[in-house]
Design a protein around this motif. Structure first.
Motif, PDB file in Angstrom:
ATOM      1  N   ALA A  65     -37.585 -19.690   1.926  1.00 11.51           N
ATOM      2  CA  ALA A  65     -36.968 -18.827   0.906  1.00 11.51           C
ATOM      3  C   ALA A  65     -35.482 -18.636   1.198  1.00 11.51           C
ATOM      4  O   ALA A  65     -34.653 -18.659   0.281  1.00 11.51           O
ATOM      5  N   ALA A  66     -35.116 -18.465   2.463  1.00  8.61           N
ATOM      6  CA  ALA A  66     -33.705 -18.294   2.836  1.00  8.61           C
ATOM      7  C   ALA A  66     -32.910 -19.573   2.550  1.00  8.61           C
ATOM      8  O   ALA A  66     -31.778 -19.515   2.055  1.00  8.61           O
ATOM      9  N   LYS A  67     -33.507 -20.717   2.839  1.00  4.62           N
ATOM     10  CA  LYS A  67     -32.847 -21.999   2.553  1.00  4.62           C
ATOM     11  C   LYS A  67     -32.629 -22.151   1.045  1.00  4.62           C
ATOM     12  O   LYS A  67     -31.539 -22.535   0.611  1.00  4.62           O
ATOM     13  N   HIS A  68     -33.642 -21.840   0.271  1.00  2.00           N
ATOM     14  CA  HIS A  68     -33.522 -21.939  -1.184  1.00  2.00           C
ATOM     15  C   HIS A  68     -32.456 -20.982  -1.708  1.00  2.00           C
ATOM     16  O   HIS A  68     -31.649 -21.350  -2.566  1.00  2.00           O
ATOM     17  N   ARG A  69     -32.432 -19.770  -1.186  1.00  2.00           N
ATOM     18  CA  ARG A  69     -31.437 -18.790  -1.635  1.00  2.00           C
ATOM     19  C   ARG A  69     -30.022 -19.288  -1.327  1.00  2.00           C
ATOM     20  O   ARG A  69     -29.111 -19.146  -2.154  1.00  2.00           O
ATOM     21  N   ALA A  70     -29.822 -19.870  -0.162  1.00  2.04           N
ATOM     22  CA  ALA A  70     -28.502 -20.406   0.193  1.00  2.04           C
ATOM     23  C   ALA A  70     -28.099 -21.517  -0.770  1.00  2.04           C
ATOM     24  O   ALA A  70     -26.935 -21.607  -1.180  1.00  2.04           O
ATOM     25  N   HIS A 102     -29.101 -21.779  -3.874  1.00  2.00           N
ATOM     26  CA  HIS A 102     -28.801 -21.119  -5.151  1.00  2.00           C
ATOM     27  C   HIS A 102     -27.395 -20.534  -5.127  1.00  2.00           C
ATOM     28  O   HIS A 102     -26.646 -20.647  -6.103  1.00  2.00           O
ATOM     29  N   GLU A 103     -27.031 -19.929  -4.012  1.00  2.00           N
ATOM     30  CA  GLU A 103     -25.684 -19.377  -3.858  1.00  2.00           C
ATOM     31  C   GLU A 103     -24.632 -20.482  -3.960  1.00  2.00           C
ATOM     32  O   GLU A 103     -23.563 -20.277  -4.539  1.00  2.00           O
ATOM     33  N   MET A 104     -24.934 -21.647  -3.394  1.00  2.00           N
ATOM     34  CA  MET A 104     -24.004 -22.771  -3.448  1.00  2.00           C
ATOM     35  C   MET A 104     -23.743 -23.189  -4.895  1.00  2.00           C
ATOM     36  O   MET A 104     -22.590 -23.401  -5.286  1.00  2.00           O
ATOM     37  N   ILE A 105     -24.797 -23.281  -5.697  1.00  2.00           N
ATOM     38  CA  ILE A 105     -24.636 -23.646  -7.116  1.00  2.00           C
ATOM     39  C   ILE A 105     -23.800 -22.578  -7.824  1.00  2.00           C
ATOM     40  O   ILE A 105     -22.880 -22.890  -8.585  1.00  2.00           O
ATOM     41  N   ARG A 106     -24.112 -21.325  -7.573  1.00  2.00           N
ATOM     42  CA  ARG A 106     -23.370 -20.222  -8.198  1.00  2.00           C
ATOM     43  C   ARG A 106     -21.887 -20.313  -7.864  1.00  2.00           C
ATOM     44  O   ARG A 106     -21.023 -20.183  -8.732  1.00  2.00           O
ATOM     45  N   LYS A 107     -21.583 -20.572  -6.599  1.00  2.00           N
ATOM     46  CA  LYS A 107     -20.182 -20.686  -6.175  1.00  2.00           C
ATOM     47  C   LYS A 107     -19.498 -21.889  -6.818  1.00  2.00           C
ATOM     48  O   LYS A 107     -18.324 -21.819  -7.182  1.00  2.00           O
ATOM     49  N   LYS A 108     -20.217 -22.992  -6.967  1.00  2.00           N
ATOM     50  CA  LYS A 108     -19.641 -24.182  -7.613  1.00  2.00           C
ATOM     51  C   LYS A 108     -19.297 -23.884  -9.073  1.00  2.00           C
ATOM     52  O   LYS A 108     -18.246 -24.303  -9.559  1.00  2.00           O
ATOM     53  N   VAL A 109     -20.182 -23.172  -9.751  1.00  2.00           N
ATOM     54  CA  VAL A 109     -19.917 -22.812 -11.152  1.00  2.00           C
ATOM     55  C   VAL A 109     -18.666 -21.941 -11.223  1.00  2.00           C
ATOM     56  O   VAL A 109     -17.760 -22.191 -12.026  1.00  2.00           O
ATOM     57  N   HIS A 123     -23.283 -29.168 -13.130  1.00  2.00           N
ATOM     58  CA  HIS A 123     -23.883 -28.133 -12.270  1.00  2.00           C
ATOM     59  C   HIS A 123     -25.306 -27.812 -12.722  1.00  2.00           C
ATOM     60  O   HIS A 123     -26.186 -27.589 -11.893  1.00  2.00           O
ATOM     61  N   GLN A 124     -25.528 -27.786 -14.041  1.00  2.00           N
ATOM     62  CA  GLN A 124     -26.868 -27.507 -14.567  1.00  2.00           C
ATOM     63  C   GLN A 124     -27.843 -28.622 -14.173  1.00  2.00           C
ATOM     64  O   GLN A 124     -28.976 -28.345 -13.783  1.00  2.00           O
ATOM     65  N   GLU A 125     -27.383 -29.873 -14.256  1.00  2.00           N
ATOM     66  CA  GLU A 125     -28.231 -30.998 -13.846  1.00  2.00           C
ATOM     67  C   GLU A 125     -28.544 -30.921 -12.350  1.00  2.00           C
ATOM     68  O   GLU A 125     -29.678 -31.166 -11.926  1.00  2.00           O
ATOM     69  N   MET A 126     -27.524 -30.568 -11.558  1.00  2.00           N
ATOM     70  CA  MET A 126     -27.730 -30.416 -10.121  1.00  2.00           C
ATOM     71  C   MET A 126     -28.741 -29.295  -9.852  1.00  2.00           C
ATOM     72  O   MET A 126     -29.625 -29.431  -9.005  1.00  2.00           O
ATOM     73  N   LEU A 127     -28.624 -28.197 -10.592  1.00  2.00           N
ATOM     74  CA  LEU A 127     -29.557 -27.084 -10.437  1.00  2.00           C
ATOM     75  C   LEU A 127     -30.979 -27.509 -10.790  1.00  2.00           C
ATOM     76  O   LEU A 127     -31.927 -27.201 -10.055  1.00  2.00           O
ATOM     77  N   ASN A 128     -31.139 -28.214 -11.899  1.00  2.00           N
ATOM     78  CA  ASN A 128     -32.476 -28.662 -12.304  1.00  2.00           C
ATOM     79  C   ASN A 128     -33.105 -29.566 -11.245  1.00  2.00           C
ATOM     80  O   ASN A 128     -34.282 -29.407 -10.910  1.00  2.00           O
ATOM     81  N   ASP A 129     -32.324 -30.507 -10.719  1.00  2.00           N
ATOM     82  CA  ASP A 129     -32.827 -31.388  -9.659  1.00  2.00           C
ATOM     83  C   ASP A 129     -33.193 -30.584  -8.416  1.00  2.00           C
ATOM     84  O   ASP A 129     -34.226 -30.822  -7.783  1.00  2.00           O
ATOM     85  N   MET A 130     -32.349 -29.622  -8.071  1.00  2.00           N
ATOM     86  CA  MET A 130     -32.591 -28.795  -6.897  1.00  2.00           C
ATOM     87  C   MET A 130     -33.866 -27.963  -7.070  1.00  2.00           C
ATOM     88  O   MET A 130     -34.683 -27.878  -6.153  1.00  2.00           O
ATOM     89  N   LEU A 131     -34.062 -27.369  -8.252  1.00  2.00           N
ATOM     90  CA  LEU A 131     -35.266 -26.561  -8.480  1.00  2.00           C
ATOM     91  C   LEU A 131     -36.526 -27.424  -8.430  1.00  2.00           C
ATOM     92  O   LEU A 131     -37.559 -26.972  -7.893  1.00  2.00           O
ATOM     93  N   PHE A 177     -34.102 -19.690 -10.104  1.00  2.00           N
ATOM     94  CA  PHE A 177     -32.670 -19.480  -9.886  1.00  2.00           C
ATOM     95  C   PHE A 177     -32.348 -18.025 -10.209  1.00  2.00           C
ATOM     96  O   PHE A 177     -32.547 -17.584 -11.340  1.00  2.00           O
ATOM     97  N   PRO A 178     -31.852 -17.248  -9.224  1.00  2.00           N
ATOM     98  CA  PRO A 178     -31.635 -15.811  -9.446  1.00  2.00           C
ATOM     99  C   PRO A 178     -30.372 -15.473 -10.241  1.00  2.00           C
ATOM    100  O   PRO A 178     -30.123 -14.301 -10.504  1.00  2.00           O
ATOM    101  N   PHE A 179     -29.598 -16.476 -10.608  1.00  2.00           N
ATOM    102  CA  PHE A 179     -28.336 -16.229 -11.323  1.00  2.00           C
ATOM    103  C   PHE A 179     -28.269 -16.995 -12.641  1.00  2.00           C
ATOM    104  O   PHE A 179     -27.274 -17.672 -12.914  1.00  2.00           O
ATOM    105  N   PRO A 180     -29.280 -16.924 -13.498  1.00  2.00           N
ATOM    106  CA  PRO A 180     -29.249 -17.749 -14.719  1.00  2.00           C
ATOM    107  C   PRO A 180     -28.075 -17.424 -15.631  1.00  2.00           C
ATOM    108  O   PRO A 180     -27.607 -18.287 -16.378  1.00  2.00           O
ATOM    109  N   GLU A 181     -27.582 -16.223 -15.552  1.00  2.00           N
ATOM    110  CA  GLU A 181     -26.484 -15.801 -16.431  1.00  2.00           C
ATOM    111  C   GLU A 181     -25.133 -16.350 -15.994  1.00  2.00           C
ATOM    112  O   GLU A 181     -24.166 -16.276 -16.764  1.00  2.00           O
ATOM    113  N   VAL A 182     -25.027 -16.918 -14.802  1.00  2.00           N
ATOM    114  CA  VAL A 182     -23.725 -17.342 -14.272  1.00  2.00           C
ATOM    115  C   VAL A 182     -23.078 -18.408 -15.152  1.00  2.00           C
ATOM    116  O   VAL A 182     -21.857 -18.418 -15.311  1.00  2.00           O
ATOM    117  N   PHE A 183     -23.865 -19.271 -15.766  1.00  2.00           N
ATOM    118  CA  PHE A 183     -23.296 -20.335 -16.594  1.00  2.00           C
ATOM    119  C   PHE A 183     -22.605 -19.746 -17.832  1.00  2.00           C
ATOM    120  O   PHE A 183     -21.471 -20.093 -18.134  1.00  2.00           O
TER     121      PHE A 183
END
Length: 135
Positions: free
Chosen positions: A26-31, A33-40, A79-87, A117-123
């Motif tokens: 869970a911690a790895k996944h959260r990190a 997710h944070e990376m995607i959020r920061k990239k956006v 970023h959305q494609e990267m997120l989908n692949d990551m999920l 993804f805990p930040f769906p609104e970021v996009f």
């Protein structure tokens, strides 16, 4: 009773290990997710820095804004494609972990770690923030 005690002890060891492994995943996944959020969010800064450089050109304000919006939309799509692949990968990791844990448990099924993804609104927030800055 000795067999029962050993079985309970083994269950306790499995339970503690399973909890720690789920927590680590869970911690790895959260990190991630944070990376995607920061990239956006970084895409906004990159777009604005390019915007600032373009303002000195001979192109019109609207042409520069359209170019910035287009680049930003492409970046968000990437970023959305990267997120989908990551999920997808994270779901496979969670299912694999649950299967390994279930193999340790007699007559029980281990829970699967929830993946979302805990930040769906970021996009949309990033898009709105950029649009307001480009006006």
């Amino acid at each position: 009773t000795e067999i029962t005690t050993k079985a309970k002890s083994l269950e306790n060891v499995h339970f503690k290990r399973h909890c720690e492994e789920r927590r680590a995943l869970a911690a790895k996944h959260r990190a991630e997710h944070e990376m995607i959020r920061k990239k956006v969010l970084h895409s906004i800064r990159y777009t604005l820095s390019s915007w600032d450089m373009e303002l000195d050109s001979t192109r019109s304000h609207s042409a520069i804004a359209d170019s910035a919006k287009s680049w930003f939309d492409d970046a968000l799509l990437g970023h959305q494609e990267m997120l989908n692949d990551m999920l997808d990968r994270q779901m496979l990791e969670a299912e694999s972990l649950a299967a390994r844990h279930t193999a340790d448990l007699p007559n029980e099924s281990a829970p699967t770690l929830q993946v979302s993804f805990p930040f769906p609104e970021v996009f949309e927030q990033a898009r709105q923030e950029l649009m307001s800055m480009l006006k």
